[in-house]
Design a protein around this motif. Structure first.
Motif, PDB file in Angstrom:
ATOM      1  N   GLN A   1       0.857  -1.174   0.000  1.00 18.22           N
ATOM      2  CA  GLN A   1       0.000   0.000   0.000  1.00 18.22           C
ATOM      3  C   GLN A   1       0.902   1.235   0.000  1.00 18.22           C
ATOM      4  OE1 GLN A   1      -3.754   0.454   0.410  1.00 18.22           O
ATOM      5  NE2 GLN A   1      -2.689   2.129  -0.601  1.00 18.22           N
ATOM      6  N   THR A   2       0.606   2.203  -0.835  1.00 18.62           N
ATOM      7  CA  THR A   2       1.398   3.432  -0.886  1.00 18.62           C
ATOM      8  C   THR A   2       0.574   4.591  -0.349  1.00 18.62           C
ATOM      9  OG1 THR A   2       0.742   3.755  -3.197  1.00 18.62           O
ATOM     10  CG2 THR A   2       2.849   2.666  -2.791  1.00 18.62           C
ATOM     11  N   VAL A   3       1.213   5.413   0.489  1.00 15.96           N
ATOM     12  CA  VAL A   3       0.504   6.466   1.217  1.00 15.96           C
ATOM     13  C   VAL A   3       1.262   7.785   1.117  1.00 15.96           C
ATOM     14  CG1 VAL A   3      -0.052   7.271   3.559  1.00 15.96           C
ATOM     15  CG2 VAL A   3      -0.742   4.991   2.842  1.00 15.96           C
TER      16      VAL A   3
ATOM     17  N   VAL B   1       3.303  -0.803   4.598  1.00 19.26           N
ATOM     18  CA  VAL B   1       3.021   0.379   3.798  1.00 19.26           C
ATOM     19  C   VAL B   1       4.323   0.973   3.280  1.00 19.26           C
ATOM     20  CG1 VAL B   1       3.109   1.972   5.767  1.00 19.26           C
ATOM     21  CG2 VAL B   1       1.722   2.576   3.786  1.00 19.26           C
TER      22      VAL B   1
ATOM     23  N   SER C   1      -3.736   3.630  -7.137  1.00 22.17           N
ATOM     24  CA  SER C   1      -2.829   2.950  -6.203  1.00 22.17           C
ATOM     25  C   SER C   1      -2.485   3.737  -4.952  1.00 22.17           C
ATOM     26  CB  SER C   1      -1.517   2.608  -6.928  1.00 22.17           C
ATOM     27  OG  SER C   1      -0.818   3.790  -7.295  1.00 22.17           O
TER      28      SER C   1
ATOM     29  N   VAL D   1      -3.096   5.993  -1.595  1.00 22.42           N
ATOM     30  CA  VAL D   1      -4.000   6.460  -0.543  1.00 22.42           C
ATOM     31  C   VAL D   1      -3.421   7.746   0.023  1.00 22.42           C
ATOM     32  CG1 VAL D   1      -4.961   5.992   1.741  1.00 22.42           C
ATOM     33  CG2 VAL D   1      -4.846   4.167   0.035  1.00 22.42           C
TER      34      VAL D   1
ATOM     35  N   LYS E   1      -6.457   6.026  -4.947  1.00 22.52           N
ATOM     36  CA  LYS E   1      -7.369   4.936  -4.573  1.00 22.52           C
ATOM     37  C   LYS E   1      -8.516   5.490  -3.735  1.00 22.52           C
ATOM     38  CE  LYS E   1      -7.193   0.377  -2.313  1.00 22.52           C
ATOM     39  NZ  LYS E   1      -6.284  -0.554  -1.562  1.00 22.52           N
TER      40      LYS E   1
ATOM     41  N   VAL F   1      -3.868   2.710   6.313  1.00 24.78           N
ATOM     42  CA  VAL F   1      -2.967   1.590   6.053  1.00 24.78           C
ATOM     43  C   VAL F   1      -3.689   0.250   6.152  1.00 24.78           C
ATOM     44  CG1 VAL F   1      -0.864   0.401   6.794  1.00 24.78           C
ATOM     45  CG2 VAL F   1      -0.968   2.907   6.842  1.00 24.78           C
TER      46      VAL F   1
END
Length: 326
Positions: free
Chosen positions: A28-30, A58, A143, A145, A180, A270
């Motif tokens: 997950q990319t933040v 993350v 992709s 967040v 996303k 996350v």
């Protein structure tokens, strides 16, 4: 031959397990957007994000300030460097809300005095919208967040940004293609006039009217019931930025600890809401005075959180992450 077959199928099984392992899957990319300064739960939230990154849950793309106060970017730099990520991009708007340490303890001054950092002033940070556009342009579709725990300044500016040499897409198109969803600590449900929203009301109105993806809202009523900090400052962990900050700020009369608004948004960004919170769909509307109202709608693009686990359970989980050491 039997041994060779056994080894062959064992190898296949091992490869299959590896291909399904969360460690080998796309993380997950933040992007973390914070007003860090008026309050210090932002420090707990960013500490949690680094803890989750260190556990392999993350990938942090950037840490961005929505506040132009001079000490915000240096404090972000302190935390990023402490957790071994000195190269994380740090952005900030060039104009907007300027709010410093809202507490007489001056915790932001304490952080920059006690820990190394390279950024000397928020004015030295990268331009927030340029950084957002670069990161989103280079990201896979749907992709990223974004988690915002401060003013909506940067996100409104992003929506208004035109096509440029970074991307042929304007801001609205770029967000539609690459984000996303958005997780925001904002507002109050069913109604309220919450700090993050009213401090830049025009930006909040724009985002909650025009943002093209799903928005998950952690309202004031959630974090106001969750307390953290007491176990952190009583712990035997090293003098982390979070421990320093909470030790400086928590007073003897803060019997339960500090209310924990921003940490909830990081948790949901996350790990998702399902294990910890219920969600209800609808739409949040922001008025010209910065107040907000909520309307339930099963087809609505916004969702607000309500408790599934108890506030105490969630607070303990979050504070465990806030005690993360490098």
């Amino acid at each position: 031959m039997k041994l060779l077959k056994t080894l062959f199928f064992a190898g296949i099984a091992l490869l299959t397990f590896a291909s399904c392992s969360p460690k080998s899957a796309d993380l997950q990319t933040v992007i973390f957007d914070t007003d860090l300064g008026p309050d210090y739960d932002d420090v707990g939230a960013l500490t949690m994000l680094h803890a989750l990154a260190d556990s392999g849950e993350v990938k942090i793309l950037a840490t961005i300030s929505s506040n132009i106060d001079p000490l915000v970017a240096p404090c972000i730099d302190v935390i990023n460097r402490y957790y071994g990520r000195p190269d994380l991009p740090i952005g900030a708007p060039k104009t907007g809300v300027n709010l410093g340490d809202g507490h007489e303890e001056k915790w932001s001054e304490a952080l920059v005095a006690r820990f190394p950092h390279d950024i000397k002033s928020t004015a030295d940070a990268l331009d927030a919208v340029t950084l957002y556009r670069q990161l989103l342009a280079n990201a896979k579709d749907a992709s990223v967040v974004i988690v915002t725990v401060g003013f909506l300044t940067n996100l409104a500016n992003l929506l208004e940004s035109p096509a440029d040499n970074i991307s042929p897409l304007n801001g609205l198109q770029l967000v539609s293609a690459k984000v996303k969803h958005l997780v925001s600590m904002a507002g109050g449900i069913p109604s309220g006039r919450e700090f993050n929203v009213f401090m830049d009301t025009p930006a909040s109105q724009k985002v909650f009217t025009e943002w093209p993806t799903r928005i998950i809202i952690s309202g004031f009523e959630i974090g106001s019931k969750i307390f953290t900090g007491k176990r952190l400052i009583a712990s035997s962990i090293a003098e982390t930025p979070a421990k320093t900050c909470f030790t400086v700020c928590l007073r003897q009369d803060d019997f339960n600890g500090r209310q924990s608004w921003d940490e909830t948004a990081v948790l949901v960004a996350v790990r998702g809401a399902r294990e910890y919170f219920n969600t209800t769909r609808g739409r949040m509307t922001v008025a010209s005075d910065g107040s907000n109202t909520w309307q339930d709608d099963p087809a609505g693009q916004h969702e607000y959180l309500s408790f599934k686990l108890s506030a105490e359970e969630i607070g303990r989980l979050m504070e465990d992450m806030m005690m993360h050491e490098r």
